[in-house]
Enzyme design. Structure first.
Site, PDB file in Angstrom:
ATOM      1  CG  HIS A 192       0.063   4.448   4.766  1.00 64.49           C
ATOM      2  ND1 HIS A 192      -0.625   3.804   5.762  1.00 64.49           N
ATOM      3  CD2 HIS A 192      -0.811   5.373   4.260  1.00 64.49           C
ATOM      4  CE1 HIS A 192      -1.852   4.308   5.865  1.00 64.49           C
ATOM      5  NE2 HIS A 192      -1.979   5.249   4.958  1.00 64.49           N
TER       6      HIS A 192
ATOM      7  CG  HIS B 196      -3.932   0.231   7.023  1.00 56.81           C
ATOM      8  ND1 HIS B 196      -3.882   0.868   8.243  1.00 56.81           N
ATOM      9  CD2 HIS B 196      -2.753   0.532   6.392  1.00 56.81           C
ATOM     10  CE1 HIS B 196      -2.742   1.522   8.347  1.00 56.81           C
ATOM     11  NE2 HIS B 196      -2.035   1.333   7.236  1.00 56.81           N
TER      12      HIS B 196
ATOM     13  CG  HIS C 208       4.335   0.126   4.327  1.00 55.24           C
ATOM     14  ND1 HIS C 208       4.196  -1.201   4.659  1.00 55.24           N
ATOM     15  CD2 HIS C 208       3.857   0.821   5.388  1.00 55.24           C
ATOM     16  CE1 HIS C 208       3.647  -1.296   5.874  1.00 55.24           C
ATOM     17  NE2 HIS C 208       3.441  -0.071   6.327  1.00 55.24           N
TER      18      HIS C 208
ATOM     19  CG  HIS D  46      -0.358   0.083   2.534  1.00 54.81           C
ATOM     20  ND1 HIS D  46       0.446  -0.914   3.066  1.00 54.81           N
ATOM     21  CD2 HIS D  46      -0.396   1.047   3.494  1.00 54.81           C
ATOM     22  CE1 HIS D  46       0.836  -0.580   4.279  1.00 54.81           C
ATOM     23  NE2 HIS D  46       0.361   0.621   4.560  1.00 54.81           N
TER      24      HIS D  46
END
Length: 253
Positions: A56, A110, A59, A54
């Protein structure tokens, strides 16, 4: 298949998947380039590809610096904000790298773009699922998140769960509030406390263990429902309402 944890920031893990006997790896969620570069240089390793779960920053921030020195294909969610992804993926697709096949699971909740990578016995789930917990619900909704977790619950019990943060002790401490009479949970928390005192990595977990101790996977269990209703002060209708109550409880704990 070996999987190496690379610590980043305060509590992130970047996973290096090494399917074979040579020093070729797949890098999962490189939030920080430097510790990955150090490992690659120390082991005289090369990068086959990058897997992104994902968008963010913790990451992805290391991705472009790594691509400068270790160029390789980038596999990640379709419709993501990550410009470096050159192989966008959706639910049901497969990625074949280094002789291994990874199934792509859409696991939003999330974030909306979240995906997970599953190869028999191995789950790389980013922030969708943690040991004893799950990620905060930043972009999704409870119904969406519950469907993602149900998808993960259907994986075989011996599936090893490689999530992206060292949150296990804090998660289990909260889980005891939800299920104070869960003997498996109590025993596991004591083990984790000892591991963390020695700065040991508490991951991977297993799906079988998570089904026994993780309240965010146990939203349909009688004890969890009762605890959620007591906390909410009202009856709750369905899995999504129970999950949402526990998630809000954890957010404010």
């Amino acid at each position: 298949m070996r999987v190496h944890p690379i610590k980043a920031y305060d509590d992130n893990y970047i996973w290096l998947i090494q399917p074979g006997s040579d020093n070729t790896v797949i890098v999962v969620d490189p939030g920080d380039a430097e510790p990955v570069k150090d490992w690659l240089k120390r082991h005289d390793a090369r990068v086959d590809s990058y897997f992104i779960t994902h968008h963010h920053w913790d990451h992805t921030d290391g991705l472009e610096p790594l691509l400068d020195g270790f160029p390789a294909p980038v596999f990640g969610p379709r419709d993501s904000r990550i410009k470096a992804i050159d192989h966008p993926l959706s639910e049901g697709e497969q990625v074949q790298r280094l002789g291994k096949t990874f199934d792509v699971l859409a696991t939003p909740g999330h974030t909306l773009d979240h995906i997970s990578f599953h190869h028999h016995g191995f789950l790389f789930c980013g922030d969708t699922l943690f040991s004893g917990g799950c990620g905060r619900m930043f972009e999704g909704n409870p119904e969406m998140y519950v469907e993602s977790l149900k998808k993960l619950r259907r994986l075989p019990g011996d599936t090893r769960v490689f999530c992206a943060h060292e949150y296990t002790q804090a998660n289990l401490t909260f889980a005891k509030l939800v299920e104070p009479n869960n003997a498996v949970l109590h025993s596991y928390l004591e083990k984790i406390k000892l591991m963390r005192q020695q700065q040991q990595v508490t991951l991977p977990s297993s799906m079988q263990l998570e089904l026994a101790i993780n309240p965010f996977l146990r939203f349909d269990q009688t004890a969890v429902i009762a605890a959620a209703e007591e906390h909410a002060g009202q009856s709750l209708n369905g899995d999504a309402e129970v999950f949402a109550t526990i998630r809000q409880w954890k957010d404010n704990a």
